[in-house]
Motif scaffolding. Structure first.
Motif, mmCIF file in Angstrom:
data_model
loop_
_atom_site.group_PDB
_atom_site.id
_atom_site.type_symbol
_atom_site.label_atom_id
_atom_site.label_comp_id
_atom_site.label_asym_id
_atom_site.label_seq_id
_atom_site.Cartn_x
_atom_site.Cartn_y
_atom_site.Cartn_z
ATOM 1 N N GLU A 422 -0.174 3.656 -25.743
ATOM 2 C CA GLU A 422 -0.785 2.532 -26.446
ATOM 3 C C GLU A 422 -1.576 1.654 -25.474
ATOM 4 N N ILE A 423 -2.713 1.145 -25.952
ATOM 5 C CA ILE A 423 -3.560 0.259 -25.155
ATOM 6 C C ILE A 423 -3.067 -1.175 -25.298
ATOM 7 N N TRP A 424 -2.778 -1.812 -24.144
ATOM 8 C CA TRP A 424 -2.424 -3.226 -24.103
ATOM 9 C C TRP A 424 -3.549 -3.970 -23.411
ATOM 10 N N LEU A 425 -3.806 -5.201 -23.866
ATOM 11 C CA LEU A 425 -4.905 -5.996 -23.319
ATOM 12 C C LEU A 425 -4.439 -7.405 -22.993
ATOM 13 N N SER A 426 -5.054 -7.982 -21.953
ATOM 14 C CA SER A 426 -4.849 -9.402 -21.669
ATOM 15 C C SER A 426 -6.168 -9.995 -21.199
ATOM 16 N N GLY A 427 -6.349 -11.300 -21.442
ATOM 17 C CA GLY A 427 -7.589 -11.965 -21.046
ATOM 18 C C GLY A 427 -7.804 -13.231 -21.847
ATOM 19 N N GLY A 428 -8.837 -13.974 -21.471
ATOM 20 C CA GLY A 428 -9.104 -15.256 -22.107
ATOM 21 C C GLY A 428 -9.560 -15.166 -23.540
ATOM 22 N N GLY A 448 2.209 -12.004 -22.412
ATOM 23 C CA GLY A 448 0.804 -12.079 -22.022
ATOM 24 C C GLY A 448 -0.030 -10.884 -22.410
ATOM 25 N N TRP A 449 0.534 -9.942 -23.158
ATOM 26 C CA TRP A 449 -0.180 -8.721 -23.546
ATOM 27 C C TRP A 449 -0.360 -8.648 -25.054
ATOM 28 N N LEU A 450 -1.496 -8.086 -25.474
ATOM 29 C CA LEU A 450 -1.734 -7.737 -26.870
ATOM 30 C C LEU A 450 -1.558 -6.232 -27.017
ATOM 31 N N ALA A 451 -0.606 -5.821 -27.829
ATOM 32 C CA ALA A 451 -0.423 -4.403 -28.136
ATOM 33 C C ALA A 451 -1.364 -4.039 -29.277
ATOM 34 N N THR A 452 -2.351 -3.192 -29.009
ATOM 35 C CA THR A 452 -3.454 -2.979 -29.950
ATOM 36 C C THR A 452 -3.136 -2.019 -31.086
ATOM 37 N N GLY A 453 -2.165 -1.127 -30.877
ATOM 38 C CA GLY A 453 -1.920 -0.088 -31.870
ATOM 39 C C GLY A 453 -2.819 1.122 -31.690
ATOM 40 N N ASP A 454 -3.760 1.046 -30.737
ATOM 41 C CA ASP A 454 -4.651 2.170 -30.441
ATOM 42 C C ASP A 454 -4.103 2.974 -29.270
ATOM 43 N N ILE A 455 -4.398 4.249 -29.265
ATOM 44 C CA ILE A 455 -3.983 5.150 -28.190
ATOM 45 C C ILE A 455 -5.196 5.474 -27.338
ATOM 46 N N ILE A 466 -10.783 6.145 -26.159
ATOM 47 C CA ILE A 466 -9.893 5.970 -27.310
ATOM 48 C C ILE A 466 -9.615 7.344 -27.914
ATOM 49 N N THR A 467 -8.343 7.633 -28.131
ATOM 50 C CA THR A 467 -8.000 8.944 -28.688
ATOM 51 C C THR A 467 -7.408 8.867 -30.093
ATOM 52 N N GLY A 468 -7.064 7.670 -30.562
ATOM 53 C CA GLY A 468 -6.541 7.572 -31.918
ATOM 54 C C GLY A 468 -5.776 6.284 -32.133
ATOM 55 N N ARG A 469 -5.130 6.191 -33.306
ATOM 56 C CA ARG A 469 -4.277 5.042 -33.609
ATOM 57 C C ARG A 469 -2.851 5.522 -33.828
ATOM 58 N N LYS A 470 -1.892 4.724 -33.354
ATOM 59 C CA LYS A 470 -0.488 5.120 -33.461
ATOM 60 C C LYS A 470 -0.100 5.399 -34.907
ATOM 61 N N LYS A 471 -0.564 4.525 -35.822
ATOM 62 C CA LYS A 471 -0.149 4.649 -37.218
ATOM 63 C C LYS A 471 -0.896 5.752 -37.963
ATOM 64 N N GLU A 472 -1.916 6.341 -37.337
ATOM 65 C CA GLU A 472 -2.713 7.351 -38.030
ATOM 66 C C GLU A 472 -2.434 8.771 -37.534
ATOM 67 N N ILE A 473 -1.457 8.920 -36.659
ATOM 68 C CA ILE A 473 -1.105 10.248 -36.181
ATOM 69 C C ILE A 473 -0.541 11.073 -37.346
ATOM 70 N N LEU A 474 -1.107 12.262 -37.547
ATOM 71 C CA LEU A 474 -0.612 13.176 -38.578
ATOM 72 C C LEU A 474 0.427 14.107 -37.946
#
Length: 607
Positions: A422-428, A448-455, A466-474
């Motif tokens: 999962e991609i985590w982000l931080s910043g202003g 301090g991190w945003l968990a994006t839900g994207d892989i 970007i390879t996909g979204r966690k919730k969209e994995i089949l």
């Protein structure tokens, strides 16, 4: 690589808010043209001083009508000049605009206005007013409704003439960077939209760092006034960030309410922007229209050859930028020069003739399409972001564009790849949380991190893919996990295909539903001398099925056999926002699509 950081290039302001830029521009550069406005079908220049005066007049009218510091006011409209006036007028008095997509359903409008506690609403036309009217009985806090097409700007300006400038200044100077600037509701592929709380500081961090890092995009060449035509929805965070960046940095901004080629291309030709910001769909349409025009003129062979030359040329330039090649050969440069006159100049002309740079976001762009445009003289910097990140969190840098990735972190941003990918982000630019929803906020914000839900994955130089979204994995019945987005994007790159959605959860294999592009299909039928049949009959045309099968086979070469699309079904119906099958940013609503086409999906697995 698990983590990559790019330090900030812009200093975060310690005081003030977004509206200050309007007043500073008017004081320092009163005669500079900062916006373009359509009046009776013609573009009219708006100077910094004129824009400030209009913003102040509307701000006074809002105060006169009872809007107070901290109040929320909904705006339901397409992208147009008046939206920008209202945004900055509301920010001037410390109020908070709440954008509402003009295509929102009654239930969505009711929810967003109720959840945000909006005290007033600005709508574009009578249909929108009727939608608000149908919900007003359940919105006791809503006390004002203004309609753009009924002259509400002039009405508000007249109502506030008795209010002094010092009152406006007192409100504006009370706004701080940590104050809430807006509540933007996620378009939401599942569930009810959530209200993202974005501060003035979030927008400052985002806009100022983006403009500083991509200076060559926004500044263009010496002596040429930078300008852009905004056709992205202002209800979407990407369009809103563009609006803010242009006003803060005095980049001439025009508005176009439609992304259809018939409406957009004529305005691009007249406004002639120096850069554009768009979603991949727009660039796909420009490319496909150019290819259809070439085929209709009997020049498809030369056009396809020009595409190969453009791609090879851009690949050679890319390799040189990363130190893995010597750049285009002399022979390739000569071929490129020939096709520049024959083909590439016409592609640039379709974008107005002056565009040399573009930024793309919202969804994935196929690498080959990006290479083509770069080879044709328009470099597209693909990026990635969310409403929760005030638009871009990453984007490709101008000097080293790696096509097929979404680039490196925007200055001031860190990208981290968690153990599960999962991609985590931080910043202003990371949002303050979800309005009235602490549980949802705690699920995505922590330490301090945003968990994006994207892989995704980072390469050694910090470029994110970007390879996909966690919730969209089949997950097939055989236990194979498949991320569908790459497959779908590859299938969708075929000119005849509008959308593709892969299915296969708890099924023996992956299959797909495909919809067709009406313009492309009409052209395809004409070129082959075929009659236009009803859609229900057309989808069974054996030649058409063969074309779509080629697209599916080409996409399957990217994955293993277990992940490949085994069969597909061409649908006569379209996936559309109106039917609730696409979000306003054109993302697939998978559960809604599966619910809308159960028989078609079952048919894929029979026999």
């Amino acid at each position: 690589m698990r983590e990559f950081t790019v330090p900030p290039m812009a200093t975060a302001p310690q005081v003030g808010g977004l509206a200050d830029a309007v007043f500073n521009n008017a004081a320092d550069h009163p005669d500079q043209v900062v916006l373009g406005r359509r009046v009776d079908g013609h573009w009219q220049d708006v100077t910094a001083l004129e824009f400030r005066d209009e913003v102040v007049a509307v701000a006074k009218g809002l105060l006169a009508n009872g809007v107070r510091f901290g109040d929320r006011v909904a705006i339901m409209s397409r992208t147009r000049y008046e939206w920008t006036v209202f945004d900055f007028a509301l920010w001037t008095i410390g109020a908070q605009p709440v954008p509402v997509y003009p295509t929102s359903s009654l239930d969505q409008v009711r929810w967003m206005l109720h959840d945000s506690g909006a005290v007033a609403c600005v709508v574009e036309h009578e249909d929108h007013a009727m939608t608000i009217g149908a919900a007003v009985d359940e919105l006791p806090q809503l006390s004002r409704l203004w309609q753009l097409d009924a002259g509400c700007v002039e009405e508000l300006a007249a109502a506030g003439t008795h209010i002094g400038d010092e009152v406006i200044d007192r409100h504006r100077l009370a706004v701080t960077p940590d104050a809430t600037a807006t509540i933007i509701y996620t378009s939401g592929t599942t569930g009810r939209p959530k209200g993202c709380v974005l501060s003035h500081g979030n927008f400052m961090a985002e806009a100022d760092n983006v403009v500083a890092r991509w200076e060559t995009v926004f500044a263009n060449k010496p002596g040429e006034e930078p300008s852009t035509l905004l056709f992205l929805p202002l209800a979407h965070v990407f369009g809103r960030m563009v609006e803010v960046a242009c006003v803060r940095h005095r980049i001439r901004l025009g508005h176009q309410p439609s992304m259809t080629a018939a409406d957009l291309l004529p305005d691009l030709a007249v406004f002639r922007p120096t850069f554009v910001l768009a979603v991949p769909y727009v660039f796909e349409k420009v490319f496909q229209a150019a290819r259809r025009k070439a085929e209709a003129g009997g020049k498809l062979g030369p056009f396809d050859k020009s595409v190969e030359i453009a791609v090879r040329y851009a690949e050679a330039v890319e390799a040189k930028a990363f130190g893995t090649g010597h750049g285009p050969s002399a022979a390739l440069r000569m071929q490129h020069q020939i096709y520049d006159k024959l083909v590439f100049s016409k592609v640039r002309e379709a974008l107005g003739g002056r565009v040399r740079h573009a930024i793309s976001g919202g969804s994935a762009m196929e690498r080959r399409l990006g290479l083509f445009f770069s080879g044709a003289g328009v470099t597209i910097y693909e990026g990635y972001g969310l409403t929760e990140t005030t638009a871009a969190a990453t984007a490709n840098p101008p000097e080293q564009t790696r096509f097929g990735t979404v680039g490196q972190p925007v200055p001031g941003t860190t990208v981290h790849i968690a153990e599960d990918g999962e991609i985590w982000l931080s910043g202003g630019q990371i949002f303050q949380g979800y309005l009235n929803n602490p549980r949802a906020t705690s699920e995505v914000l922590g330490d301090g991190w945003l968990a994006t839900g994207d892989i995704g994955a980072l390469d050694e130089e910090g470029y994110l893919t970007i390879t996909g979204r966690k919730k969209e994995i089949l997950v097939t019945s055989g236990g194979k996990s498949v991320s569908p987005s790459g497959l779908e994007d590859r299938v969708r790159s075929h000119p005849l295909i509008a959308q593709c959605v892969a299915v296969g959860n708890n099924r023996p294999f992956i299959a797909a539903l495909v919809t067709l592009d009406p313009d492309a299909v009409g052209h395809w039928l004409t070129m082959r001398g075929k009659p236009r049949l009803p859609d229900e009959e057309l989808v069974h045309d054996p030649d058409l099925e063969t074309e779509i099968r080629r697209a599916v086979v080409a996409a399957n070469t990217l994955v293993s056999q277990a992940e490949s699309i085994r069969t597909f079904r061409i649908l006569a119906a379209q996936f559309s926002e109106e039917r609730g099958l696409l979000t306003p940013s054109l993302k697939l609503k998978r559960k809604a699509i599966e619910k809308a086409f159960p028989e078609e999906i079952e048919a894929l697995y029979r026999g």
